[in-house]
Design a protein around this motif. Sequence first.
Motif, PDB file in Angstrom:
ATOM      1  N   ARG A 257     -12.602   8.531 106.426  1.00  0.00           N
ATOM      2  CA  ARG A 257     -14.052   8.664 106.272  1.00  0.00           C
ATOM      3  C   ARG A 257     -14.737   7.353 105.851  1.00  0.00           C
ATOM      4  O   ARG A 257     -15.894   7.124 106.189  1.00  0.00           O
ATOM      5  N   LYS A 275     -13.854  18.389 108.118  1.00  0.00           N
ATOM      6  CA  LYS A 275     -12.667  19.189 107.805  1.00  0.00           C
ATOM      7  C   LYS A 275     -11.793  19.403 109.033  1.00  0.00           C
ATOM      8  O   LYS A 275     -10.562  19.475 108.929  1.00  0.00           O
ATOM      9  N   ASP A 278      -9.957  16.191 109.460  1.00  0.00           N
ATOM     10  CA  ASP A 278      -8.934  16.094 108.412  1.00  0.00           C
ATOM     11  C   ASP A 278      -7.652  16.797 108.836  1.00  0.00           C
ATOM     12  O   ASP A 278      -6.537  16.270 108.692  1.00  0.00           O
ATOM     13  N   LYS A 279      -7.807  18.005 109.359  1.00  0.00           N
ATOM     14  CA  LYS A 279      -6.629  18.802 109.707  1.00  0.00           C
ATOM     15  C   LYS A 279      -5.963  18.301 110.992  1.00  0.00           C
ATOM     16  O   LYS A 279      -4.762  18.412 111.161  1.00  0.00           O
ATOM     17  N   ASP A 298     -12.070  26.890 114.370  1.00  0.00           N
ATOM     18  CA  ASP A 298     -12.720  26.195 113.256  1.00  0.00           C
ATOM     19  C   ASP A 298     -13.925  25.386 113.727  1.00  0.00           C
ATOM     20  O   ASP A 298     -14.936  25.286 113.024  1.00  0.00           O
TER      21      ASP A 298
END
Length: 681
Positions: A257, A275, A278-279, A298
């Motif tokens: 980030r 998010k 991130d995953k 998601d």
Amino acid sequence: MLCCLNPDCQDPLNPDGNKFCQYCDTPLISLLRGHYRVIKLLSDEGGFGRTYLAEDVDKLNEQCVVKQLAPKIQEASVLRKAVELFKEEAKRLQQLGEHNQIPTLLAYFEQDNYLYLVQQFIDGQNLLKELQQQGTFSESKIREVLLSLLPVLKFIHDRGVIHRDIKPQNIIRRQSDGQLVLIDFGASKQLSATVMMKTGTAIGSHGYTPIEQMQDGKAYPASDLFGLGATCFHLLTGIRPSQLWMEQGFSWVTSWRKYLHNSGSGIASRLKLGKVLDKLLKTDIQKRYQSASEVLSDLISVSPPSAVLTTLISTQAQSLTTSRSASTTTLQLGARLRNQLIISAAIVVLAIAGVWYSLSRPVAITKSSPSQPVKTTSENSDQPDTLKGHSSDVNSVTFSPDGQMLVTGSDDLTIKLWNLTTKQEIRTFKGHSSYIYAIAISPDGQTIASGSFDKTIKLWNLNTKEEIRTLKGHSDSVASVAFSPDGKLLASSSLDKTIKLWNLQTNKEIRTFTGHSGGVASIAFSPDGLTLASGSYDKTIKLWQIANGKEIRTLTGHLDLVSSIAFSPDGQQLASGSKDKTIKLWNLNTGKEIRTLTGHDDKVTSVAYIPKGGYSKNPDSVIVASGSNDNTIKLWDTATGREIRTLKKDSGYVYAIAISPDGRTLASGGSADNIIKIWHP
């Protein structure tokens, strides 16, 4: 000009008329395999061959891509295995090429001790060049990339193929329609995998390749998802992951980030996709997304429905089927995308994919327990019969007017017709270039209509499986189709926010209904054929006059997108299912909500009325059935709002349900093992 095909030649381009290469003196091949004229070197595969641009002289010099596989490996056993693997991979690529966002395999062969693949040439530029020319991508543009590619990855992963090298250079925006195309599946990577343990060569590109692939040479669907995450990072920031990998190893993914501040892509804390990225970028594969469908699910949850709608299939969301939110994403939108967004799609779907298998093989259908007799409707059992044959999610199911056959549509790009007495597949219909979200059968039982992520509607002769015609006009995925009660009209709805009405005698579009501010996921004709109802991502249901196309009224009350609607048999009531997990019943004379049915734990993807007497001991009761992403089908008494029964699925989402004309049989399709279930409650 003519290219030398010696993989070691340092200057392969030669003037026309040369018999030998002016650099290495190798004899030149004017026409490879008699009709491919190789004219330009595109890339060097570093020890495993090269990629060339060629012209097919038998097709008016149509351009194509020729991949040469020339491994510099001496061990005989490894070379034999490489040749075997090449042939297997070519067959796989032939199947993958049926997807609209994957180049088509045109030929594979061996000549002069080299192996060759010939593939469709994609006219466009890759995302790396687009980044260099236009600057870093916005969050909405990254969303478009994800919604477009996730269904393609689902597609290939479902077919047992791992790409192994997802990066901006291997994603081309096709000039003709703006869709993203995934390239370089290669036999070269498969060949590398064969000899990796002997040569110690890792497959992939530094920075885009996850740790399990770099260190152990093992690749899984989650490995491609890491590459997709790294690609999104590169496009968001303009910083090459390979640069960070050289400086920091894999530690850069934990602090990605901080690079957004200098990229002009926006404030990191405001990045809604954070998010998800991130995953995608987890170094521990167990903590990373395991499937494209999971990502799509998601993604839909953090994206504005309107944004998903637009990007998702416009540019593909090809995925509509995003996990049913997108797959329904598309369709119900999508099975994969459809799942949450209904599209998915979708796929997403994405669901949502893509991809991966033999789309047309007919398969005999048997019960999961063949030793047990087929249960009849009188047995009132919750144990369903099972029809198996599709190779991906089943997005739509419908009974023939006589109740003797079932038609199903799937993300595997096929439509199948089943005999419900013998539990056998009768025939397979193929022709769409992307996911099939919707199907309907004409009142006379002679014609099937199908709507697809490829933006078209196709009409098929049910008896001969021949395609009658293709109806074009929508600018985005077709989510729903419906025949009028007299069979003279066909209605179609799309993620392009419109509904179109078609005259089946002239094959012309009669009119377009506009008014929804989101994709239209479901449509239905009233029993008298005078009214059309539509349910939309904008959370509303609209009623339209067929005769003049005017809007009668708008029904509001759902808190999230409306995925499915159905008229009651008497035409006085309407049921609607929504992502808000509820079913609402509406009085069509007053436009008022009668009641809300609650009990599902996830999105309601499909609703259908059951005629009086069906599934109930009370001959006067009218029952509504609902299918949901919570893996269940529920039956409800419309008079009391009471839940009568829950039919449990083994696993997976329920994307579609249908009721037989006599009201005694229910069919369901979804994501669990790509099967259709026939219930006799």
